[in-house]
Design an enzyme around this catalytic site. Structure first.
Site, PDB file in Angstrom:
ATOM      1  N   LEU A 127       0.833  -1.210   0.000  1.00 10.77           N
ATOM      2  CA  LEU A 127       0.000   0.000   0.000  1.00 10.77           C
ATOM      3  C   LEU A 127       0.871   1.266   0.000  1.00 10.77           C
ATOM      4  CD1 LEU A 127      -2.637   1.674   0.487  1.00 10.77           C
ATOM      5  CD2 LEU A 127      -2.411   1.164   2.914  1.00 10.77           C
ATOM      6  N   GLU A 129       3.552   4.164  -0.404  1.00  9.82           N
ATOM      7  CA  GLU A 129       4.449   4.611  -1.488  1.00  9.82           C
ATOM      8  C   GLU A 129       5.356   5.706  -0.937  1.00  9.82           C
ATOM      9  OE1 GLU A 129       1.950   5.708  -4.812  1.00  9.82           O
ATOM     10  OE2 GLU A 129       1.044   3.713  -4.890  1.00  9.82           O
ATOM     11  N   GLN A 340      16.428  -0.178  30.884  1.00 13.15           N
ATOM     12  CA  GLN A 340      16.986   0.549  32.033  1.00 13.15           C
ATOM     13  C   GLN A 340      17.166  -0.379  33.237  1.00 13.15           C
ATOM     14  OE1 GLN A 340      17.935   3.536  31.454  1.00 13.15           O
ATOM     15  NE2 GLN A 340      18.616   4.167  33.488  1.00 13.15           N
ATOM     16  N   GLU A 367       0.296   0.149  10.604  1.00 12.58           N
ATOM     17  CA  GLU A 367      -1.172   0.096  10.779  1.00 12.58           C
ATOM     18  C   GLU A 367      -1.700   1.487  11.144  1.00 12.58           C
ATOM     19  OE1 GLU A 367      -2.910  -2.827  10.344  1.00 12.58           O
ATOM     20  OE2 GLU A 367      -1.255  -4.259  10.353  1.00 12.58           O
TER      21      GLU A 367
HETATM   22  C1  LIG Z   1       7.903  -1.966  10.393  1.00 14.34           C
HETATM   23  C2  LIG Z   1       6.982  -1.401   9.368  1.00 14.34           C
HETATM   24  C3  LIG Z   1       6.167  -2.259   8.634  1.00 14.34           C
HETATM   25  C4  LIG Z   1       5.325  -1.753   7.643  1.00 14.34           C
HETATM   26  N1  LIG Z   1       4.583  -2.623   6.883  1.00 14.34           N
HETATM   27  C5  LIG Z   1       3.858  -2.146   5.843  1.00 14.34           C
HETATM   28  C6  LIG Z   1       3.201  -3.055   4.943  1.00 14.34           C
HETATM   29  O1  LIG Z   1       3.245  -4.272   5.119  1.00 14.34           O
HETATM   30  N2  LIG Z   1       2.560  -2.537   3.860  1.00 14.34           N
HETATM   31  C7  LIG Z   1       2.493  -1.198   3.626  1.00 14.34           C
HETATM   32  O2  LIG Z   1       1.901  -0.815   2.622  1.00 14.34           O
HETATM   33  N3  LIG Z   1       3.101  -0.310   4.464  1.00 14.34           N
HETATM   34  C8  LIG Z   1       3.779  -0.755   5.558  1.00 14.34           C
HETATM   35  N4  LIG Z   1       4.436   0.117   6.404  1.00 14.34           N
HETATM   36  C9  LIG Z   1       4.376   1.543   6.129  1.00 14.34           C
HETATM   37  C10 LIG Z   1       3.501   2.290   7.129  1.00 14.34           C
HETATM   38  O3  LIG Z   1       2.154   2.011   6.895  1.00 14.34           O
HETATM   39  C11 LIG Z   1       3.841   3.790   6.978  1.00 14.34           C
HETATM   40  O4  LIG Z   1       5.168   3.952   7.439  1.00 14.34           O
HETATM   41  C12 LIG Z   1       2.910   4.661   7.779  1.00 14.34           C
HETATM   42  O5  LIG Z   1       1.634   4.695   7.197  1.00 14.34           O
HETATM   43  C13 LIG Z   1       3.427   6.111   7.873  1.00 14.34           C
HETATM   44  O6  LIG Z   1       3.800   6.597   6.630  1.00 14.34           O
HETATM   45  P1  LIG Z   1       5.247   7.270   6.448  1.00 14.34           P
HETATM   46  O7  LIG Z   1       6.258   6.358   7.004  1.00 14.34           O
HETATM   47  O8  LIG Z   1       5.372   7.711   5.059  1.00 14.34           O
HETATM   48  O9  LIG Z   1       5.234   8.557   7.416  1.00 14.34           O
HETATM   49  P2  LIG Z   1       4.563   9.970   7.119  1.00 14.34           P
HETATM   50  O10 LIG Z   1       3.141   9.785   6.722  1.00 14.34           O
HETATM   51  O11 LIG Z   1       5.441  10.752   6.243  1.00 14.34           O
HETATM   52  O12 LIG Z   1       4.569  10.602   8.576  1.00 14.34           O
HETATM   53  C14 LIG Z   1       5.693  11.274   9.143  1.00 14.34           C
HETATM   54  C15 LIG Z   1       5.268  11.829  10.505  1.00 14.34           C
HETATM   55  O13 LIG Z   1       4.182  12.756  10.326  1.00 14.34           O
HETATM   56  C16 LIG Z   1       3.076  12.357  11.112  1.00 14.34           C
HETATM   57  N5  LIG Z   1       1.831  12.671  10.418  1.00 14.34           N
HETATM   58  C17 LIG Z   1       1.534  12.456   9.104  1.00 14.34           C
HETATM   59  N6  LIG Z   1       0.278  12.825   8.857  1.00 14.34           N
HETATM   60  C18 LIG Z   1      -0.250  13.250  10.031  1.00 14.34           C
HETATM   61  C19 LIG Z   1      -1.528  13.752  10.444  1.00 14.34           C
HETATM   62  N7  LIG Z   1      -2.547  13.860   9.590  1.00 14.34           N
HETATM   63  N8  LIG Z   1      -1.697  14.093  11.748  1.00 14.34           N
HETATM   64  C20 LIG Z   1      -0.660  13.982  12.627  1.00 14.34           C
HETATM   65  N9  LIG Z   1       0.561  13.511  12.303  1.00 14.34           N
HETATM   66  C21 LIG Z   1       0.754  13.148  11.029  1.00 14.34           C
HETATM   67  C22 LIG Z   1       3.226  10.850  11.290  1.00 14.34           C
HETATM   68  O14 LIG Z   1       2.509  10.376  12.408  1.00 14.34           O
HETATM   69  C23 LIG Z   1       4.735  10.727  11.441  1.00 14.34           C
HETATM   70  O15 LIG Z   1       5.103  11.011  12.761  1.00 14.34           O
HETATM   71  C24 LIG Z   1       5.269  -0.354   7.419  1.00 14.34           C
HETATM   72  C25 LIG Z   1       6.063   0.506   8.191  1.00 14.34           C
HETATM   73  C26 LIG Z   1       6.910  -0.008   9.149  1.00 14.34           C
HETATM   74  C27 LIG Z   1       7.760   0.932   9.964  1.00 14.34           C
END
Ligand SMILES: Cc1cc2nc3c(=O)[nH]c(=O)nc-3n(C[C@H](O)[C@H](O)[C@H](O)COP(=O)(O)OP(=O)(O)OC[C@H]3O[C@@H](n4cnc5c(N)ncnc54)[C@H](O)[C@@H]3O)c2cc1C
Length: 383
Positions: A127, A129, A340, A367
């Protein structure tokens, strides 16, 4: 009858069964896999053979036909020992299993769902990107029609288990509107052998080398149009519903990781002596352990409450977000304190608590990040 944990006796019996499996089959192999950076494919087979893989999947499709509280118990107990196999169970039963079982066409359930849980196949969901993380609706991967085929082009990151998956769901746009209504879920069997589908790299990450987090490129990937799961354009709705289950799974992972870290801390505080006495006799240590026990039990009860609501057929969008956020924040706090309590030993790889701390961090991000889940919870308050 409800026991002191908020479960029924049958769930407690099931917990005993999962614990026995973890002691016999998971615990002995964790360190070796972690050290060698090896994903535990063999364990997925063993989970299936022990009846612990397709927990919530109907028996007619190779699953166990159990309820979501059993799912909570299994994922918690596995995570208490090692989060990687727990994550496989959680993802396969939630984002993949729920999408197929509830929305898939008959042939998709007969073929894909049954194969996954009969042959113990590893699954993945593509999902996220590079430019579409929390804002998943900004996804750009497209699946355009060419005759009776779909041609998929796009770039995905963080596809957990991608490179080792036998079945993958890719989330892509099948229309030009650019909104929620043109997103579809598309199933792909045996993704490694599909032309144009390239696992570019395994993203090196904090959790370690045994976990698989794939960056994936889709370059003119052709699949039959019948591979769209359920109705075209309903993908966003389906994934949001499946995320309710996934978030209960993530919450259970948080509870289990925290419990594993606390178990290790209690043992350590009993054994380690300084100033001529076990360190548990220092209030600075014992109060940390008491706080851990309270927070973990609160997180467990909240997760069971969300799972029970789902078992009762209620919508659990708010409950699942609450459990996921609370339990994974508890996991981060508890595992940090567990390191700790262990002092320098906690910082070393000789003890399991540094691994639990790394596992907890990821669960606050996937998630839906805990910030995004807090947004969901607060939106419900103003409905
Ligand atoms: C271990 C791991 C496993 C994963 N597995 C999968 C998988 O199997 N399939 C898949 O498709 N994806 C997967 N992901 C991806 C995951 O779903 C995304 O990392 C997540 O949705 C956040 O997107 P991002 O990392 O681009 O962070 P960003 O969306 O860029 O967020 C950066 C920061 O901004 C904050 N932020 C963004 N928007 C808002 C808002 N509206 N309000 C407040 N704060 C906000 C976030 O909370 C975060 O602190 C995985 C990620 C990890 C770390």
């Amino acid at each position: 009858m409800i026991t002191h944990t908020g479960l029924e006796p049958r769930h407690e019996e099931f917990r005993d069964r999962v614990q026995a499996f973890c002691d016999d089959t998971v615990r002995p192999v964790v360190e070796e896999h972690e050290r060698e950076g090896r994903f535990p494919l063999d364990l997925v087979d063993e989970l299936g053979d022990a009846g612990l893989y397709g927990i919530t999947i109907p028996e007619e499709y190779g699953g166990e036909g159990m309820d979501y509280r059993s799912f909570q118990v299994a994922v918690e107990e596995l995570s208490r020992v090692w989060k990687i196999p727990a994550g496989v169970v959680s993802l396969s039963c939630s984002l993949v299993g729920t999408s197929l079982a509830e929305f898939g066409a008959n042939w998709q359930r007969e073929e894909w769902l049954r194969d996954i849980f009969t042959d113990n196949l590893v699954t993945a969901v593509s999902l996220t990107e590079p430019q579409a993380g929390s804002d998943a609706a900004a996804l750009e991967t497209s699946a355009r029609r060419d005759g009776d085929e779909l041609v998929i082009d796009g770039h995905k990151v963080w596809t957990s288990h991608g490179e080792v998956a036998d079945f993958l769901i890719v989330v892509a746009r099948t229309g030009d509107e650019g909104d929620h209504g043109d997103v579809s879920l598309i199933g792909i069997s045996d993704p490694q052998s599909v032309d144009g589908l390239e696992f570019v790299r395994d993203i090196p990450c904090m959790e370690g080398d045994a976990v698989v987090e794939s960056e994936v490129k889709y370059d003119g990937v052709r699949v039959p149009e019948e591979n769209i799961i359920g109705e075209e354009g309903k993908g966003f709705k389906y994934i949001m519903r499946a995320l309710d289950v996934g978030r209960i799974g993530a919450a259970a992972q948080g509870v289990g990781v925290a419990q594993g870290a606390m178990d290790a801390s209690v043992d350590f505080a009993d054994e380690r002596e300084q100033f001529g006495q076990p360190i548990r006799e220092f209030q600075g240590v014992s109060f940390k352990l008491a706080d851990m026990a309270m927070d973990i039990q609160a997180a467990r009860l909240m997760t069971i409450w969300a799972a029970k609501n789902l078992d009762d057929g209620n919508r659990v969008n708010k409950q699942a977000s609450m459990a996921k956020t609370f339990a994974t924040d508890v996991a981060m706090d508890v595992t940090t304190e567990a390191v700790q309590v262990h002092g320098s030993r906690g910082y070393s790889k000789d003890y399991p608590v540094e691994r639990f701390m790394r596992e907890a961090k990821g669960a606050q991000i996937y998630e839906g990040t805990n910030e995004v889940n807090r947004q969901i919870i607060s939106d419900h308050l103003f409905e």
